[in-house]
Design a protein around this motif. Sequence first.
Motif, PDB file in Angstrom:
ATOM      1  N   ARG A  86       0.820  -1.205   0.000  1.00 22.60           N
ATOM      2  CA  ARG A  86       0.000   0.000   0.000  1.00 22.60           C
ATOM      3  C   ARG A  86       0.858   1.260   0.000  1.00 22.60           C
ATOM      4  NH1 ARG A  86      -2.468  -3.736   3.457  1.00 22.60           N
ATOM      5  NH2 ARG A  86      -4.714  -4.058   3.179  1.00 22.60           N
ATOM      6  N   ALA A  87       0.273   2.338  -0.507  1.00 22.45           N
ATOM      7  CA  ALA A  87       0.836   3.677  -0.358  1.00 22.45           C
ATOM      8  C   ALA A  87      -0.026   4.411   0.652  1.00 22.45           C
ATOM      9  CB  ALA A  87       0.848   4.413  -1.694  1.00 22.45           C
ATOM     10  N   VAL A  88       0.582   4.820   1.762  1.00 22.48           N
ATOM     11  CA  VAL A  88      -0.151   5.430   2.872  1.00 22.48           C
ATOM     12  C   VAL A  88       0.417   6.813   3.138  1.00 22.48           C
ATOM     13  CG1 VAL A  88      -0.796   5.236   5.302  1.00 22.48           C
ATOM     14  CG2 VAL A  88      -0.615   3.171   3.898  1.00 22.48           C
ATOM     15  N   GLN A  89      -0.458   7.802   3.172  1.00 24.50           N
ATOM     16  CA  GLN A  89      -0.049   9.166   3.515  1.00 24.50           C
ATOM     17  C   GLN A  89      -0.318   9.403   4.988  1.00 24.50           C
ATOM     18  OE1 GLN A  89      -1.348  12.476   0.963  1.00 24.50           O
ATOM     19  NE2 GLN A  89      -1.919  13.586   2.811  1.00 24.50           N
ATOM     20  N   LEU A  90       0.628  10.028   5.673  1.00 22.02           N
ATOM     21  CA  LEU A  90       0.486  10.391   7.078  1.00 22.02           C
ATOM     22  C   LEU A  90       0.454  11.909   7.213  1.00 22.02           C
ATOM     23  CD1 LEU A  90       3.100   7.868   8.508  1.00 22.02           C
ATOM     24  CD2 LEU A  90       0.627   7.571   8.404  1.00 22.02           C
ATOM     25  N   PHE A  91      -0.313  12.386   8.188  1.00 20.31           N
ATOM     26  CA  PHE A  91      -0.388  13.839   8.490  1.00 20.31           C
ATOM     27  C   PHE A  91      -0.852  14.657   7.291  1.00 20.31           C
ATOM     28  CE2 PHE A  91       3.259  11.998  10.869  1.00 20.31           C
ATOM     29  CZ  PHE A  91       2.637  11.931  12.110  1.00 20.31           C
ATOM     30  N   PRO A  92      -2.096  14.585   6.882  1.00 23.28           N
ATOM     31  CA  PRO A  92      -3.156  13.760   7.438  1.00 23.28           C
ATOM     32  C   PRO A  92      -3.099  12.329   6.936  1.00 23.28           C
ATOM     33  CG  PRO A  92      -4.012  15.058   5.632  1.00 23.28           C
ATOM     34  CD  PRO A  92      -2.591  15.482   5.812  1.00 23.28           C
ATOM     35  N   THR A  93      -3.702  11.423   7.685  1.00 23.03           N
ATOM     36  CA  THR A  93      -3.660  10.008   7.354  1.00 23.03           C
ATOM     37  C   THR A  93      -4.652   9.690   6.239  1.00 23.03           C
ATOM     38  OG1 THR A  93      -3.076   9.492   9.632  1.00 23.03           O
ATOM     39  CG2 THR A  93      -3.894   7.688   8.267  1.00 23.03           C
ATOM     40  N   LYS A  94      -4.146   9.011   5.215  1.00 19.03           N
ATOM     41  CA  LYS A  94      -5.014   8.646   4.094  1.00 19.03           C
ATOM     42  C   LYS A  94      -4.384   7.493   3.322  1.00 19.03           C
ATOM     43  CE  LYS A  94      -7.370  10.553   0.038  1.00 19.03           C
ATOM     44  NZ  LYS A  94      -7.585  11.758  -0.801  1.00 19.03           N
ATOM     45  N   LEU A  95      -5.195   6.513   2.954  1.00 17.43           N
ATOM     46  CA  LEU A  95      -4.753   5.425   2.090  1.00 17.43           C
ATOM     47  C   LEU A  95      -4.821   5.901   0.645  1.00 17.43           C
ATOM     48  CD1 LEU A  95      -3.956   2.479   1.530  1.00 17.43           C
ATOM     49  CD2 LEU A  95      -6.394   1.910   1.520  1.00 17.43           C
ATOM     50  N   LEU A  96      -3.659   6.012   0.004  1.00 16.51           N
ATOM     51  CA  LEU A  96      -3.618   6.510  -1.367  1.00 16.51           C
ATOM     52  C   LEU A  96      -3.951   5.432  -2.388  1.00 16.51           C
ATOM     53  CD1 LEU A  96      -0.453   8.796  -1.213  1.00 16.51           C
ATOM     54  CD2 LEU A  96      -2.843   9.377  -0.778  1.00 16.51           C
TER      55      LEU A  96
END
Length: 400
Positions: free
Chosen positions: A254-264
């Motif tokens: 997975r590609a996960v963005q943090l701050f803000p948290t979001k599953l890309l």
Amino acid sequence: MPDIPVGSQIFDLAFHPTHSTVYTGLLNGKVKAFRYDEQGQHEESFVLRPSKRSCRCLDTSEDGSHLWATGKAKAIFTIDTATGTVIETRKNAHDSPVNRIKRLMPQMLGTGDDDGVIKLWDPRKSNPIRGYTHHYDFISDFLWLDDKKQLITTSGDGTLSVIDVRGKKPEPVAQSEDQEDELLSIVAIRSGSKVVVGTQTGILSVFNRSRGWGDCVDRVPGHPQSIDALCTLPSSYPSSHSTILTGSSDGLLRAVQLFPTKLLGVVADHGSFPIERIAVDLGGEGRWVGSAGHDDTLKMTDLRAVFEDEEGEEAVDESENAQASDIDPQEPDGTVVETQAPPEGTAAVIEASDSDEDAQDSHSPREKKRKSKSSKNALAVRSKKARNQIDADPSFFQGL
């Protein structure tokens, strides 16, 4: 790129720092190297079997001339990558099977075994520089902080420790509290100011270096199973400062963005096979990400294809700005001059809204994407408004 079959389960993978070559350590003890090109074609470079026991971990020298391999045989093998031959063997480097190896500096290696023992090595010498025994369960991963010359280790005993390799004492400078979970993987984000740890229960634990290493400052749930591997994006991607790649036991990369948290999104799918290792080629700054699970194939995924929307929208945004700067406000067509104002006002409102919602991450690349999409919508509204102005019947207003 098509999957690369290797003929046995892959325990670890490593990329050459400057060439398009990937090395794999296999369950049957073999080390296989493959060359690949930009079109996704690959061919086998060399195969050797330093030991009949499994090869659990690999790492390369700074220039890629040497490859270090170790594993269940408890020995460290030095391989010449040009010839594909073993040029040195350190027998009985550990008393237990070695689980991780990492190059820290040009003349220093770090190794960790199943009993939690960590050793520092000088490749030019046969004996270890120093050993650490503060962990009592397997060493799962290493992270090197070059600015402080510190080695961050994660362990199955539920703690994270910090080793200053310049110190003389065989003990860490800091060790976290028991996180009540197995710590399996680790990666740094935000230019090394924060550290993200993957756990057995599928939670991402975030440590803030400025607040010490005693406990995590945030926990990010969402993965249904354990997070066995973590990796950063190449710095060329705008989202690299807060986006990571996660390999989980459910077989999804997975590609996960943090701050803000979001599953890309999902980068690669290994089906029912857990993902044990992930890495990006060319020293972490390349185009391909390799992922290995319990199957007999190495998946190579093109990151540019996965994140093409992010790059494409930024290119569109830049081209639109360039075109807008070329418009002459003295054009005889009055409608063009009048319709320049609404998009600017609309964009200002959208930008202010994004600033309020994402105050914690003012440099978030997702903000740029939203502004790009909003500008397209603003243009659509602008053209509709212009048509209404031209087609309006003046007699409609006479009776008002």
